[in-house]
Design an enzyme around this catalytic site. Structure first.
Site, mmCIF file in Angstrom:
data_model
loop_
_atom_site.group_PDB
_atom_site.id
_atom_site.type_symbol
_atom_site.label_atom_id
_atom_site.label_comp_id
_atom_site.label_asym_id
_atom_site.label_seq_id
_atom_site.Cartn_x
_atom_site.Cartn_y
_atom_site.Cartn_z
ATOM 1 N N SER A 74 -16.026 56.843 6.212
ATOM 2 C CA SER A 74 -16.607 56.459 7.492
ATOM 3 C C SER A 74 -15.504 56.302 8.532
ATOM 4 O O SER A 74 -14.778 57.248 8.804
ATOM 5 C CB SER A 74 -17.452 55.198 7.341
ATOM 6 N N GLU A 115 -27.186 60.531 4.739
ATOM 7 C CA GLU A 115 -26.367 59.578 5.496
ATOM 8 C C GLU A 115 -27.199 58.670 6.390
ATOM 9 O O GLU A 115 -26.946 57.475 6.507
ATOM 10 C CB GLU A 115 -25.361 60.344 6.369
ATOM 11 N N HIS A 170 -25.253 56.741 3.401
ATOM 12 C CA HIS A 170 -23.896 56.405 3.845
ATOM 13 C C HIS A 170 -23.293 55.334 2.937
ATOM 14 O O HIS A 170 -23.948 54.351 2.604
ATOM 15 C CB HIS A 170 -23.981 55.896 5.285
#
Length: 543
Positions: free
Chosen positions: A233, A344, A448
């Site tokens: 990320s 995600e 995610h």
């Protein structure tokens, strides 16, 4: 009195859930997570956990997985007159410094991660952690840059001791300045800088940590000539940025970008960053940086809320946007392992809708999609094709924000060095620790952060992986370890990932078909649509 979590694995109370949903929806926030099942203890003769660095002796600890040294300072505390300056080399200390506990997290607001619901107001935070297997071999090194939207998180968010032992690598995790402390740009700070551009303090911290690694990691059994930078990320986005920074060349020989290509790794234009700096000054009723340096960390955190923080383009650190550096051949020509997760967007859509107690309805879905993505996107993501409006929105958000930028990054990097593409697609993966604590039946799929628990442990917590998922975790760890060692990701009995980024290795358990190479990922994520829209935005900005 506010409610809190009873320990890092304690049950969450409703007030925490409301705070969690708000924070999740506000930013790309991802404390890196993880775990691999515990492995047998290393059989080598234990080495003493006492090492001399260039600033003094440190004493760590010996564990079943090897040696660990926690909370080693790599730069002077950025406090007082050093707030909003480039990091300075750490001052030597006398005697032996105990390195048996994590340092403080850098200044950040309350987090939605259990155990860190309280904010950090400590500026003395430029520490790193070293995990080294037993043995005297000169091992390759991975330096991990944590996630958290560049406003939260810390090096301690992952515990990579088992990963280090299994892969035969030394792993370093790093704290760096966040939010306004790490990325404030003002005209005063421009004047103080050597190149007229301020706002990259957090990125400069990362490079200072890499210089510390180059100078010291050999004493921990690492090879300073074989360093890979990696992150997930915001940590992956940091890797994108460091690849494009001329001042970082020579500090690493490879990069790993996990879910970090969002926004095409773009930095803030200098003029826009300075304009935001004026807004920040006004919020604190300050006319100059001298006034800001007298403000408390609590006041800084309150004033930074709602503003965008990240790297600034221009100046010596980042002369041009990363995309331009890749295209012009100015970026570091090193091997890159880059990828994203299949679902995600589910984390963010859940936080915005279901997690906030207001699931997206079929009636609202068209208006929300039109407002955020336009009519063409609404046509490509018909509600009838998805189990719920939230999952339909999540698919569009994940495709637009993560999957397609990752594929575009593959194309951009392919011309300047080998790039290896992957997609984590285990839709049966358990939600990562913070989401498990919510006790929701929402289908997060391969969302995610979910891949990180297949590589590392999160605060020492084991992830509830089943036997097939543990096998996939070992395979992924082997791919990552091979890449860190040799610059080419391989795993015994598994498909080789070809360089070039056009074929993507999709990670799935054996029950889902196993790991396979695919050329269909671009179409599966509607990237023809999103690439065209991204090009239109780029023309509007640059034209």
């Amino acid at each position: 009195m506010s409610e809190t979590v009873s320990g890092r694995s304690g049950a969450l109370r409703p007030r925490w859930l409301r705070r969690a949903a708000t924070a999740l929806a506000a930013a790309l926030f991802t404390p890196a997570l993880t775990p691999l099942s515990a492995s047998p203890a290393h059989a080598a003769t234990p080495q003493p956990a006492l090492v001399r660095t260039d600033a003094g002796w440190v004493r760590g600890e010996t564990t079943a997985e090897g040696r660990q040294f926690l909370g080693i300072p790599y730069a002077q505390p950025p406090v007082g007159d050093l707030r909003w300056t480039a990091p300075r080399p750490v001052r030597p200390w006398p005697g032996v410094r105990e390195a048996d506990g994590f340092g403080d997290r850098c200044v950040q607001s309350a987090s939605w991660d259990p155990g860190y619901e309280q904010p950090s107001h400590t500026e003395d935070c430029l520490d790193l952690n070293v995990y080294a297997p037993q043995g005297s071999a000169r091992r390759p090194v991975m330096v991990w840059l944590h996630g958290g939207g560049l406003t939260a998180g810390a090096g301690e968010d992952i515990v990579p001791d088992a990963f280090a032992r299994r892969t035969g690598t030394v792993v370093v995790t790093v704290n760096y300045r966040l939010g306004a402390m790490g990325f404030l740009a003002t005209s005063d700070l421009d004047a103080e800088s050597g190149d007229g551009v301020s706002g990259n303090y957090g990125m400069l911290d990362q490079q200072a940590a890499l210089r510390w690694v180059r100078a010291n990691i050999g004493r921990f059994g690492g090879d300073p000539g074989r360093v890979t930078i990696a992150g997930e990320s915001a940590g992956g986005r940091s890797v994108c940025t460091q690849l494009a920074s001329p001042t970082g060349k020579g500090l690493f020989r490879a990069g790993i970008v996990q879910s970090g290509a969002y926004g095409d790794c773009a930095a803030r234009p200098h003029e826009a960053a300075v304009a935001q700096g004026r807004t920040f000054l006004a919020r604190l009723d300050c006319a100059d940086v001298a006034c800001l340096r007298d403000r408390s960390a609590e006041e800084i955190l309150a004033a930074q809320a709602g503003l965008t923080w990240g790297p600034v383009v221009g100046g010596a650190f980042l002369p041009v946007q990363p995309a331009r550096a890749y295209a012009d051949g100015a970026a570091a020509g090193v091997p890159v392992l880059n990828g994203a997760n299949q679902d995600e967007g589910r984390l963010f859509s859940f936080a915005r809708f279901d997690g906030a107690g207001a699931p997206l309805t079929a009636e609202r879905y068209p208006a929300v999609m039109r407002a955020e993505f336009g009519d063409r996107a609404l046509a490509r993501y018909p509600l009838s094709a998805y189990p719920s409006p939230t999952l339909a929105h999540a698919t569009a958000q994940g495709d637009q924000g993560f999957a397609c930028p990752a594929l575009r990054l593959n194309q951009a990097l392919a011309g300047r060095g080998p790039v290896y593409a992957y997609e984590f697609a285990d839709r049966t993966s358990p939600p990562f620790a913070s989401l498990r604590a919510l006790d929701t039946d929402f289908d997060f799929g391969a969302t995610h952060v979910n891949e990180v628990q297949y590589l590392f442990r999160h605060f020492g917590l084991e992830s509830p992986l089943n036997a097939e998922q543990r096998r996939l975790a070992r395979q992924m760890t082997d791919y990552w370890g091979s890449f860190i060692r040799d610059g080419v990701p391989r795993a015994a009995g598994q498909p080789a990932i070809p360089a070039g980024g056009t074929r993507v290795l999709t990670f799935r358990t054996a029950a889902q078909g196993g790991n396979t190479l695919s050329t269909a990922v671009h179409g599966e994520h509607q990237c023809g649509l999103w690439d065209n829209l991204a090009d239109s935005v780029a023309v509007g900005v640059n034209g």
